[in-house]
Structures are given as C-alpha cells and as structure tokens.
Write a protein that holds these residues in place. Structure first.
Motif, PDB file in Angstrom:
ATOM      1  N   ALA A 124       0.840  -1.209   0.000  1.00 37.09           N
ATOM      2  CA  ALA A 124       0.000   0.000   0.000  1.00 37.09           C
ATOM      3  C   ALA A 124       0.868   1.250   0.000  1.00 37.09           C
ATOM      4  O   ALA A 124       0.633   2.192  -0.770  1.00 37.09           O
ATOM      5  N   GLN A 125       1.882   1.234   0.819  1.00 39.01           N
ATOM      6  CA  GLN A 125       2.733   2.418   0.912  1.00 39.01           C
ATOM      7  C   GLN A 125       3.488   2.645  -0.401  1.00 39.01           C
ATOM      8  O   GLN A 125       3.584   3.770  -0.891  1.00 39.01           O
ATOM      9  N   ALA A 126       4.004   1.555  -0.976  1.00 43.44           N
ATOM     10  CA  ALA A 126       4.753   1.685  -2.232  1.00 43.44           C
ATOM     11  C   ALA A 126       3.848   2.205  -3.348  1.00 43.44           C
ATOM     12  O   ALA A 126       4.230   3.093  -4.124  1.00 43.44           O
ATOM     13  N   ALA A 127       2.636   1.679  -3.434  1.00 46.35           N
ATOM     14  CA  ALA A 127       1.731   2.105  -4.520  1.00 46.35           C
ATOM     15  C   ALA A 127       1.286   3.548  -4.313  1.00 46.35           C
ATOM     16  O   ALA A 127       1.215   4.333  -5.269  1.00 46.35           O
ATOM     17  N   ALA A 128       1.000   3.929  -3.060  1.00 42.51           N
ATOM     18  CA  ALA A 128       0.575   5.314  -2.800  1.00 42.51           C
ATOM     19  C   ALA A 128       1.723   6.283  -3.081  1.00 42.51           C
ATOM     20  O   ALA A 128       1.519   7.374  -3.621  1.00 42.51           O
ATOM     21  N   LYS A 129       2.922   5.853  -2.752  1.00 43.67           N
ATOM     22  CA  LYS A 129       4.106   6.679  -3.043  1.00 43.67           C
ATOM     23  C   LYS A 129       4.260   6.840  -4.561  1.00 43.67           C
ATOM     24  O   LYS A 129       4.568   7.919  -5.051  1.00 43.67           O
ATOM     25  N   ALA A 130       4.020   5.766  -5.288  1.00 46.41           N
ATOM     26  CA  ALA A 130       4.148   5.826  -6.754  1.00 46.41           C
ATOM     27  C   ALA A 130       3.097   6.774  -7.340  1.00 46.41           C
ATOM     28  O   ALA A 130       3.413   7.604  -8.203  1.00 46.41           O
TER      29      ALA A 130
END
Ligand code: GN1
Ligand code: MG
Length: 354
Positions: A124-130
């Motif tokens: 979730a964090q990686a996708a939101a950061k992207a």
C-alpha cells in the motif's frame, strides 16, 4: 475477435499477423489485449467510444503526459517507467476503423505485475508513493494542454442526478430489488455541502483520476514499484479524488465486486500506509486546503462509485462491462458497504492524515 485483430489491426502497428493475442487485465470500459509477436510485445486497446466520445483527444492527452514524464525521467526527476503510445506505420497515435473500433497501442512492460487486492502495508505504501510521485512529476505540467475527455467525471452532484434519472425511468424494472441502496445513497447528500464548502479553495491539477491498485504495476522480480498505467482519464481535477480512489481500492480486503460483504471494511493499517506513502511524495506540493480535502475525497469517491454502479444497474448495464446478472448491483452494495465502514471509523482514520 482475435482473428480480426490479427488481420485488420496488427498490420497498422507493423506486427506480423501470426502474433499471439490474449486478453489482458480487467478494466470495465475498454477491451485490452497483450500482443506477442516474434520481435515485439505491445498492449493493444479498443477504446470504448460510447464512454470516450473523443478518442483522439484521449490518445493526444496520453501522448503529452507520457512525453512530460519521459522528460522528467531523463533529468532523473521521475523514477518510474513510462507507458507511451506506439505509433502506427502512418505515424498516427491510433487507428480508427469506424464501426470496427478505435484502436491504440502502448508499450508493454516486461516483468510487470498487477494486484487486485492489497496484501500488506508495504504494498500500500509503495503504490501510494508511486501515485504521489506521478502527481508530483505532473505538478509543473500545463493543465490547459489536456482536454476533458469525460466532462464532469468526478462530479458528485451530476452523478446523483444521473441516479435520480435512472430511478425515475426504471427502464429495466429493477428498482424494487435495489430500493434500499437507492434510499441509502440519496440520504448521503450532506457530502454535497461539505464539497461546496471547500471546492473553490482547491487548485485544479492534472490528476490520474483512476488510481486503482491495479493501475500501478509492480516489478514481479522484487515487488518494487514499476509504473503508473491507464492514463486515459488523466484530466484537470482535484487530488482528493486520487487519494480517495486509493483508499477505495487499497483498503478493503475484498475485491470491489465481492459479495462477501461481512468482510468489506477499511483496514486501518492500510489506510495509514496510503497516507504515509502519498504524503511523503506530495507534502511540498499540496496546499493546506488540499490536505484538508483528502478525507472528503475518500468519502466522495466511495459513495460516488457506488452511485455509478447502482445507476448502471438501473439503466440495464450500459456503461460498465459486467460478467454476470446483477454484477453492477453487487459492486454497488460492496462499495456502499465500504463507504459505511469509512464513516464508522472516521475519528481514528482521520488521525493518520494530521
Ligand atoms: C472504470 O475501466 P477501468 O477499470 O479503468 C471507470 C472508473 C471506475 C472503475 C471502477 C472511464 O475504470 O471511473 O472507478 O471502472 N472508468 C471510467 O473499477 O468510467
Ligand atoms: Mg481506467
């Protein structure tokens, strides 16, 4: 369809007709295929021109955005891969075969992998950061260059009016089966006042407008972030809706059409991870009003997609592709359930945004 594509469409893109063509992804609007030729791979799409009435504007928008992102990447200011239109043999962005479809192609990213349900906070964090990185990279892009391919796309008042019209026509006699959801949706119009209180303070930026978890590709070799895809609905708008669509599609442990409603809920740890990832990229871009609007964006998006699915159910499934009877009603019930979970957990969830 595959034979038609091979014979009538692939030659325009310079791909041999014995290439392998297989359906790709699970979008609700366009038809998408992976084409594997001997020397080239590409993603081919037939654009739904009932939904995208100006498909040339759509491919032009995507081209401009991809170009901007490629430039940013060259200056090391954008770190994800870029999906770009592939030109036809005639140097066009698409092939218009009239009744046989409007076709466009995009580069395929080898080793990419999409997910439909978020497994853990890291994802979730990686996708939101992207998604945040994508918006950050577009924050200096001239929004006036982009056409509104679907006017008033994320426009709650208009979506509620469309529901009211569908209810009034009841063209497929389906109202009785979903009256409880119609009544529920129409009692939620307090959001309109919340929206009008803040909307004039929000800048218009180029937004992605479809930040579903499966529009972010992971690298399947190490699950790192690879690319943001589906630039079709990139238009001027408010970032709160991009945040909201991440909340909608990342937070539930169930897919958006699951009928296992007792498990449809907002996972707080995933919500927190979205906030961390998104704000880490955008904190220097967001205005105070935009930051305040994010929670409202989450509520509006969850309610609004429920309204859109319900409207389409009442209209006879003319907008979203369905795979079985009552599919849109099931999707609506799921999304309204998620919306209720957001409301029920408001106090603790909002803390992650402060
Ligand atoms: C549609 O087709 P897809 O999956 O890219 C829709 C989005 C909805 C989404 C719901 C143009 O997107 O707005 O949020 O379904 N796209 C359009 O899953 O209406
Ligand atoms: Mg889309």
């Amino acid at each position: 369809m595959s034979d038609f594509i091979k014979q009538q469409v692939l030659p325009h893109f310079g791909i041999e007709i014995d290439a392998k063509v297989s359906p790709l992804g699970n979008g609700h609007i366009n038809d998408t295929y992976l084409v594997r030729g001997e020397h080239a791979e590409m993603v081919l799409q037939r654009i739904n021109t009932e939904v995208f009435k100006t498909p040339n504007a759509l491919v032009n928008n995507a081209q401009k955005i991809a170009q901007h992102l490629r430039q940013k990447r060259q200056c090391a200011e954008y770190h994800l891969k870029v999906v770009s239109p592939l030109m036809t043999q005639d140097h066009q962005l698409a092939v218009d075969l009239a009744d046989n479809g409007f076709w466009r192609a995009i580069n395929y990213l080898p080793n990419s992998h999409s997910i439909d349900v978020v497994g853990d906070e890291q994802q979730a964090q990686a996708a939101a950061k992207a998604f945040g990185h994508f918006s950050q990279a577009l924050s200096d892009f001239d929004a006036e260059q982009i056409d509104d391919v679907i006017p008033q796309f994320h426009h709650l008042p208009g979506r509620i009016t469309q529901l009211e019209q569908a209810v009034a026509h009841n063209s497929k006699q389906r109202l009785a089966d979903c009256q409880q959801w119609v009544d529920f949706a129409l009692t939620q119009q307090g959001l309109l006042k919340e929206l009008s209180d803040i909307e004039s303070q929000l800048p218009k930026r180029i937004c992605h407008n479809d930040t579903k978890i499966n529009n972010m590709l992971f690298d399947k070799r190490d699950m790192s972030s690879m690319a943001i895809i589906d630039l079709d609905t990139c238009m001027k708008g408010h970032l709160m809706y991009d945040f909201g669509d991440m909340v909608r599609t990342f937070c539930s442990p169930e897919e958006e059409d699951s009928t296992n409603l007792s498990n449809v809920q907002v996972r707080e740890n995933i919500f927190a991870a979205i906030c961390q990832g998104y704000l880490s990229e955008l904190s220097s871009v967001l205005t105070e009003a935009e930051r305040k609007s994010l929670w409202l964006g989450a509520k509006i998006i969850c309610l609004m997609i429920g309204v859109r699915f319900l409207t389409d159910h009442l209209n006879g499934d003319v907008y979203f592709n369905i795979h079985h009877e009552n599919h849109n009603l099931e999707r609506a019930a799921n999304q309204f359930t998620l919306y209720k979970s957001l409301l029920a957990n408001e106090a603790k969830l909002k803390k992650h945004l402060s």
